[in-house]
Design a protein around this motif. Structure first.
Motif, PDB file in Angstrom:
ATOM      1  N   PHE A  93      50.184  54.330 101.335  1.00 56.27           N
ATOM      2  CA  PHE A  93      49.973  55.289 102.457  1.00 56.27           C
ATOM      3  C   PHE A  93      49.958  56.869 101.878  1.00 56.27           C
ATOM      4  O   PHE A  93      50.456  56.992 100.542  1.00 56.27           O
ATOM      5  N   VAL A  96      54.125  58.686 100.760  1.00 56.21           N
ATOM      6  CA  VAL A  96      54.931  57.395 100.347  1.00 56.21           C
ATOM      7  C   VAL A  96      55.403  56.609 101.420  1.00 56.21           C
ATOM      8  O   VAL A  96      56.582  57.202 102.109  1.00 56.21           O
ATOM      9  N   ALA A  97      55.222  55.328 101.668  1.00 55.01           N
ATOM     10  CA  ALA A  97      56.140  54.558 102.624  1.00 55.01           C
ATOM     11  C   ALA A  97      56.943  53.465 101.850  1.00 55.01           C
ATOM     12  O   ALA A  97      56.826  52.443 102.384  1.00 55.01           O
ATOM     13  N   LEU A  98      57.752  53.991 100.955  1.00 53.95           N
ATOM     14  CA  LEU A  98      58.559  52.873 100.296  1.00 53.95           C
ATOM     15  C   LEU A  98      59.871  52.514 100.961  1.00 53.95           C
ATOM     16  O   LEU A  98      60.063  53.372 101.945  1.00 53.95           O
ATOM     17  N   PHE A  99      60.719  51.270 100.900  1.00 56.69           N
ATOM     18  CA  PHE A  99      61.639  51.347 101.553  1.00 56.69           C
ATOM     19  C   PHE A  99      62.957  51.919 100.390  1.00 56.69           C
ATOM     20  O   PHE A  99      63.381  51.462  99.589  1.00 56.69           O
ATOM     21  N   LYS A 100      63.554  53.087 101.133  1.00 55.74           N
ATOM     22  CA  LYS A 100      64.235  54.024 100.258  1.00 55.74           C
ATOM     23  C   LYS A 100      65.383  53.417  99.904  1.00 55.74           C
ATOM     24  O   LYS A 100      66.008  53.750  98.763  1.00 55.74           O
ATOM     25  N   GLY A 101      66.046  52.506 100.611  1.00 52.01           N
ATOM     26  CA  GLY A 101      67.244  51.987 100.048  1.00 52.01           C
ATOM     27  C   GLY A 101      67.245  50.841  99.216  1.00 52.01           C
ATOM     28  O   GLY A 101      68.381  50.412  98.823  1.00 52.01           O
ATOM     29  N   MET A 102      66.182  50.413  98.760  1.00 50.15           N
ATOM     30  CA  MET A 102      65.896  49.234  97.988  1.00 50.15           C
ATOM     31  C   MET A 102      65.340  49.760  96.496  1.00 50.15           C
ATOM     32  O   MET A 102      64.768  50.597  96.292  1.00 50.15           O
ATOM     33  N   ARG A 173      53.771  47.208  95.098  1.00 46.45           N
ATOM     34  CA  ARG A 173      54.225  46.483  96.287  1.00 46.45           C
ATOM     35  C   ARG A 173      52.622  46.015  96.998  1.00 46.45           C
ATOM     36  O   ARG A 173      52.995  44.892  97.571  1.00 46.45           O
TER      37      ARG A 173
ATOM     38  N   ALA B 217      63.732  46.170 104.954  1.00 48.14           N
ATOM     39  CA  ALA B 217      62.273  46.793 104.877  1.00 48.14           C
ATOM     40  C   ALA B 217      62.461  47.354 106.477  1.00 48.14           C
ATOM     41  O   ALA B 217      61.804  48.433 106.576  1.00 48.14           O
ATOM     42  N   ARG B 219      64.874  48.249 108.243  1.00 46.42           N
ATOM     43  CA  ARG B 219      65.747  49.370 108.520  1.00 46.42           C
ATOM     44  C   ARG B 219      65.039  50.388 107.845  1.00 46.42           C
ATOM     45  O   ARG B 219      65.172  51.646 108.368  1.00 46.42           O
ATOM     46  N   ASP B 220      64.705  50.494 106.635  1.00 51.48           N
ATOM     47  CA  ASP B 220      64.349  51.465 105.925  1.00 51.48           C
ATOM     48  C   ASP B 220      62.891  52.347 106.411  1.00 51.48           C
ATOM     49  O   ASP B 220      62.867  53.573 106.570  1.00 51.48           O
ATOM     50  N   MET B 221      62.069  51.459 106.819  1.00 51.68           N
ATOM     51  CA  MET B 221      60.775  51.985 107.327  1.00 51.68           C
ATOM     52  C   MET B 221      59.805  50.879 108.321  1.00 51.68           C
ATOM     53  O   MET B 221      59.153  49.993 107.431  1.00 51.68           O
ATOM     54  N   ALA B 224      56.047  50.709 107.880  1.00 52.80           N
ATOM     55  CA  ALA B 224      55.310  50.154 106.522  1.00 52.80           C
ATOM     56  C   ALA B 224      55.670  48.516 106.248  1.00 52.80           C
ATOM     57  O   ALA B 224      54.737  47.678 105.926  1.00 52.80           O
TER      58      ALA B 224
END
Ligand code: ATP
Ligand code: MG
Lengths: 263, 361
Positions: A93, A96-102, A173, B217, B219-221, B224
């Protein structure tokens, strides 16, 4: 899936006469273009030209009001993004569209989700089937981590990473899905020269080694002319140029658009 | 002995992927389990075991359930109490059905009854989870609050659920497994502990599997997540189902093991909130956090009631109640604003510090 095998050089995805509007805003008007298997295809154009919207149409996030998209020889009806993913289209994207908590590792592991089959019960028990599957995919993901040279940040939550590295993790990813068509929305935006060079190298390597077809949006003309096989130019939602980099560079419409657009 | 990873080289991803990759953690957990399974039932008094440990474990199980939904999948719920009630009443109905069908000897095994009650709660949870595809955050919280009130009302209103008992309060059947009756507080505690340990392990496994990654996933976005192939509805509903299953089992245990009676009042909105507070204080997105939060919330009132008098500071009963509210209030605000990962994160940070102590570089 497609009836016939698609060989390198054949059309992988064909977009015909698509138009997309948001109320009165016409984001794309009557654009046709194609992406051939194995090539690096660039989409360029001034801000607001409709580039991101085009990628969103290709992976089923937006549904054009007009026109058709043919992927692997099959005309597509309106599809959901996860269906496009299941057919081998992955993307990154612009923001950036990462999963921030992971962690980095977990983020890249999510890219493998469509290939993981263990169900609720076997996952709860873990021992045996689920563990075996997890390890198998972990091995694949570790290869990507090595390839992108991000071993050191494997366990770091991605929210703590600098922007350039986040973009790299996001590429990881997308790669984890082993896509046939990889869509990259400004993969080098906001990077310094060195980071850009690394990213170019990764993109070319992915294209060379895995034969992944790549469609990327990029503002840096030097980069675009260097790494792409063919370039399409959008301006105000319409196509104003298409061809090998040399043709596009000398196209008068393109030069005007860029000069007029303040670039 | 230092708390260190150094020297413990992991030669395979399998070892790296273990639940407790560090040796000291494994030893710690082993000691904890020994104390829980042997030490406490042998040496602790009936009051401590029956009135503190058993309810603590059951509430921790419910908190694990809510944490799956809220902490991992990011879907807020104020319906925990209701899902526990569904579990409790389903277990009761299942038990009476099977007695009616086959007489007391041919009853459904107790463990199966409790698990099936969890399944019923899971189905109800899925039903109330359907709106989550369209609504988020505050509005979803309100929708689950509606579920809470609706289910409570239904259980009080429809006599069938209580087998037409005039008071609405019914006695749970005795706890018999394979002909053995769990009778003393210690036995009941062990019964609960086994359930809770097995289910907590299952939860831990789930959240580190691709299913758990799907929840995080979303939960966070969520956009995406959908674009890389997670189906939003399916992922969210799985979270609702698993979460409600845990809450349902907790509810059945609360009624059958802890209270010995089945009554809707035990599962009111206050229950929902206190479990939400456990999750917030213990730590969102942490199975360990659910236990820490449950311990904190169960122990704090006991602490406030006993410790000030011990040091000669006599505060009244009402003062204790006020203090309790104030401490919870302050802590919840603190954790919501400063550290959403709760006490569990403080614990992890502490361990990280310890890992480098006493040579930070
Ligand atoms: N979801 C949306 N709702 C309304 N308008 C939109 C939406 N997405 C895009 N647009 C509009 O469509 C036009 C094209 O936007 P798009 O994001 O595709 O441009 P772009 O070429 O990617 O630009 P940039 O280089 O700034 O990223 C813009 O006018 C934008 O405001
Ligand atoms: Mg864009």
């Amino acid at each position: 899936m497609g009836v016939h095998e698609i060989k390198p050089g054949d059309v992988l995805l064909a977009v015909e006469d698509i138009s997309l509007s948001f109320g009165a805003v016409r984001a794309i008007s009557d654009v046709s273009f194609d992406i051939r298997k194995g090539e690096v295809r660039a989409i360029i154009g001034p801000n607001g030209a409709g580039k991101t919207s085009m990628l969103n149409c290709i992976n089923g996030f937006y549904h054009p009001q007009q026109g058709t998209i043919t992927y692997k020889g099959q005309k597509r009806s309106a599809m959901k993004p996860y269906e496009a993913a299941a057919q081998g289209i992955a993307r990154t994207f612009q923001n950036v569209a990462l999963f921030k908590g992971m962690s980095t590792l977990d983020n890249i592991m999510t890219g493998r989700n469509l290939k993981m089959k263990s169900n609720l019960l076997t996952s709860m028990i873990w021992w045996g089937k689920a563990e075996k599957e997890e390890l198998e995919h972990r091995r694949f993901v570790e290869d990507i981590i090595d390839f992108l040279e991000i071993e050191a940040i494997r366990k770091t939550p991605v929210g703590r990473l600098p922007y350039g590295l986040q973009k790299r993790v996001e590429l990881g990813r997308a790669l984890a899905a082993e896509p046939e068509l990889l869509l990259l929305d400004e993969p080098m935006a906001g990077m310094n020269l060195e980071e850009k060079e690394d990213m170019c190298r990764f993109i070319l390597d992915v294209n060379d080694e895995f034969g992944t077809t790549i469609c990327l949006i990029e503002h840096d003309m030097g980069v675009v002319m260097d790494i792409s096989d063919r370039v399409m130019v959008l301006d105000y939602g319409g196509k104003i140029g298409d061809g090998v980099p040399e043709e596009v560079r000398t196209n008068q419409n393109v030069i005007d658009a860029y000069l007029g657009g303040g670039h | 002995m230092f708390y260190r990873e150094a020297g413990q080289f992991k030669s395979s991803y399998k070892e790296d992927q273990a639940v407790f990759p560090i040796l000291q953690d494994r030893i710690g957990i082993a000691i904890l389990l020994l104390v829980a399974f042997i030490g406490i039932p042998l040496f602790a008094g009936d009051y401590f075991v029956g009135a503190i440990m058993t309810p603590f474990l059951i509430l921790a199980l419910a908190a694990v359930g809510l944490n799956i939904l809220t902490g991992y999948a990011g879907q807020i719920s104020l319906g925990t109490g209701a899902f526990m009630a569904v579990g409790a009443f389903s277990a009761y109905k299942l038990a009476t059905f099977s007695i009616a069908l086959g007489g007391a000897e041919a009853t459904l095994p107790l463990i199966l009854t409790i698990l099936l009650a969890g399944v019923v709660a899971a189905l109800v949870g899925v039903m109330f989870g359907i709106p989550s595809l369209r609504i988020k955050g505050f509005y979803l919280a309100v929708a689950t609050l509606a579920a809470q009130f609706f289910i409570e009302w239904l259980l009080v209103k429809v006599g069938w659920f209580t087998n037409y008992s005039p008071s609405g309060v019914i006695t749970a059947p005795p706890l018999v497994v394979l002909g053995y009756e769990f009778h003393t507080p210690a036995e009941k505690y062990l019964f609960t502990l086994t359930f809770v340990v097995v289910m907590a392990m299952a939860a831990k496994n789930l959240v580190r599997s691709h299913i758990g990654r799907g929840w995080m996933a979303i939960r966070d976005m969520d956009i995406a997540a959908e674009i890389i192939g997670f189906r939003p509805l399916q992922t969210k509903l799985t979270a609702f189902a698993v979460s409600s299953f845990f809450c349902g089992v907790a509810g059945a245990l609360w009624a059958f093991v802890h209270l010995g009676t089945v009554e809707p009042e035990a599962f009111g909105i206050n229950r929902s909130f206190s479990i939400l507070f456990m999750v917030i204080i213990g730590g969102m997105g942490s199975i360990l956090g659910a236990f820490i939060g449950a311990a904190f919330i169960t122990l704090l009132p006991i602490f406030l009631n006993n410790v000030p008098p011990m040091i000669g500071w006599n505060i009244g009963v009402d003062m204790v109640a006020h203090l309790e509210f104030m401490i919870f209030g302050v802590l919840i605000i603190f954790f919501l604003i400063v550290e959403p990962h709760g006490l569990a994160r403080l614990w992890t940070i502490g361990k990280e510090k310890l890992r480098t102590w006493p040579f930070p570089y």
